[in-house]
Enzyme design. Sequence first.
Site, short mmCIF file in Angstrom:
data_model
loop_
_atom_site.label_atom_id
_atom_site.label_comp_id
_atom_site.label_asym_id
_atom_site.label_seq_id
_atom_site.Cartn_x
_atom_site.Cartn_y
_atom_site.Cartn_z
N TYR A 1 -4.69 24.14 -1.27
CA TYR A 1 -4.92 24.00 -2.89
C TYR A 1 -5.80 22.56 -2.86
CZ TYR A 1 -4.74 23.90 -7.87
OH TYR A 1 -4.84 24.02 -9.32
N LYS B 1 -6.17 29.84 -5.99
CA LYS B 1 -5.30 29.95 -7.20
C LYS B 1 -4.57 31.20 -7.26
CE LYS B 1 -7.37 26.61 -9.83
NZ LYS B 1 -6.67 25.63 -10.85
O1 LIG Z 1 -8.16 23.39 -8.89
C1 LIG Z 1 -7.56 22.40 -9.39
O2 LIG Z 1 -6.96 21.37 -8.48
C2 LIG Z 1 -7.49 22.07 -10.81
C3 LIG Z 1 -8.61 22.58 -11.47
O3 LIG Z 1 -8.57 24.21 -11.87
C4 LIG Z 1 -9.74 21.74 -11.14
O4 LIG Z 1 -10.82 22.71 -11.43
O5 LIG Z 1 -9.90 20.95 -10.79
MN LIG Z 2 -10.51 24.62 -11.98
#
Ligand SMILES: O=C(O)C[C@H](O)C(=O)O
Ligand SMILES: [Mn+2]
Length: 624
Positions: free
Chosen positions: A134, A221
């Site tokens: 992530y 996600k």
């Molecule tokens: O994706 C992430 O870490 C959080 C958020 O949705 C973002 O766009 O930064």
């Molecule tokens: Mn985002």
Amino acid sequence: MIRGSSSRIARTRVGPSNSRTATRGMADRPIIAANKNFVPIRTNLRGSALLNTPRLNKGAGFSREERQIFGLEGFLPYDVHSLEKQALRAYNQLLKQPSVILKHAFLASLRDQNQVLFYKIMQDHLKELLGVLYTPGAAEAVANYSNLFRRPVGCYISFPNQDGMRAQLEGHLLDVNRTADVAYDSNNPHDAIDLVVVTDAEAILGIGDQGVGGITISTSKAALYTLGAGINPNRILPVVLDCGTDNHALFSDSLYMGWKRTRIRGKNYDQFVDRFIQNCRELYPNAIIHFEDFGMANAYRLMEKYKDIPMFNDDIQGTGAVALAALIAAIKVSGARLADQRIVIYGAGSAGMGIADQIKDGLMILEGLSEEEASRRFWCVDRNGLLVESMGNNLRHAQLPYARPDAEVEDWAKSEGDNDGVWLMDVVKNVKPTVLIGTSTHSRAFSEDLIREMGKHVERPIIFPMSNPTALCEVDPADALHWTENRALVATGSPFPPVELGGGKQYTVAQTNNALIYPALGLGAILARSRTISNSMLMAGVNSLASLSPALTNPEASLLPDLADVRNVSVEVAAAVCRQAVADGNAQDENTIKVVQGKGSLPLEEYIRSRMWDAVYRPLELVD
Ligand SMILES: O=C(O)C[C@H](O)C(=O)O
Ligand SMILES: [Mn+2]
Ligand SMILES: NC(=O)c1ccc[n+]([C@@H]2O[C@H](COP(=O)([O-])OP(=O)(O)OC[C@H]3O[C@@H](n4cnc5c(N)ncnc54)[C@H](O)[C@@H]3O)[C@@H](O)[C@H]2O)c1
């Protein structure tokens, strides 16, 4: 026509005798895999076809008996290995990958070989691996998508192919019914998808337009929904809407895999998105829709347009929710009141305005302020400086409520040379904010001077540099603490290590990332089969998350629970969301309504846990 799921329903009552978990009957929607029942998954695949189906593959984990039945013996080394042993091997291989991007690629390819094994090592090493899969790891993977591509994953809906959109989406339904443990009811193969995660990739994290590479944000996600809230990965469809790209670097990359045209806009865009949404509603009638990383103008318009279906925008609403939860915790620590905060938001885009709207809701609901009074608590600064009323048509719709009267700033002492705008330092000097939030993508914008200036006027400055990935964060938390003699209450969007405060003390920086709340928001809405995702459901989630803040009992602790604990957090937050959906009259799932009303066999939290998917191998059954 949907085929391929025949007669699975007949098997729904098979299960272990100790099962107090949900059984997969008609009345009990199979939202989250009732994997604890260990109902066999029926498949006609054998040999290499089975080994090459990541949703079913167990690799060395296939038992002796399964190897016989599925004709696997000549395809595998002799010894049978437990999932634990396989996970150890995979983890050792992962550790040998020299960079974050190669680790990300390794994890992606593991997911594409053996889904259970992928989730097992992610779950076992969640804290360490979240930053790979992530934020921030996903940013690099998105930006390098076409160069690193090995195999497609998820759903690609491309503008030039849109005449075939329905068949494409139907194809995914067929595929999942054929290859996974989703279709409990052969009469309703449409009830195979709980969740669609969709991006058009115009504003990925803070790195902008990434074209088809945006699929990786949808798949990341999606994986967090499974890891964080136990939603069956097979029942989630990650999607990229390829609308072209305005990123010239992608254009000139001969390996770029998306549609090489400038972005479609206006009517073409709206019709394309609408066609997608309408097809999803028909083909996946029970699915909620998560919008991710759309450009701001479209993000707000689409959120408004589709407010009557079960959808939410994660960058606006998820981010607003997590920021408000952290703020509620921070003001408890500082001993102040929410209504007394002076809030400066730097970067008035989707996230910044989503945060303002959510805090505004908090001020109205929790503190009884009028909308007008609540709006006056904010000063928003964007590229052209402080948002003021005279900016008129240059303000976006979502920014309008927060524009300050020009008269207010007329007498302000200006510090940054030119008089064309009012800049962040001017705002900090004159407003003396108690809260400073960064959603600007402007790396290190919160300078030493700025933070020291803020620290002069407030005992406990609340500083949330929320831009992702790490390199774009507005201030390093260690600096923010250092420049305020450790008085600041800090939370960031990307993960940071604890800050050494001296004297053997450490400050744990809360990762204020929407990942701490969106999985539970989705889980609650799915379990309730909510008609829409209302503001009151969001606020219920916020209050629940805020109540779990470690800082409430220890003022030196993190403002929010650790993201590595997201699964436990999700049970509580999803319960709050479910309860609110029922209270609002929004819930449609009979079973969940009963449980919420105390008429089920389990308390709500246990019921939720019982519906969560875990990384374990399910038995397989051969069918012809
Ligand atoms: O994706 C992430 O870490 C959080 C958020 O949705 C973002 O766009 O930064
Ligand atoms: Mn985002
Ligand atoms: N922590 C979280 O959970 C979370 C969630 C969503 C977004 N974000 C982060 O927030 C950032 C913004 O995301 P977004 O979706 O709102 O993007 P966006 O493009 O909608 O908004 C960014 C805003 O910042 C403004 N901006 C850019 N450079 C600036 C500068 N130098 N000075 C002042 N303003 C400037 C832009 O004009 C725009 O209005 C990204 O880095 C994203 O990763 C974090």
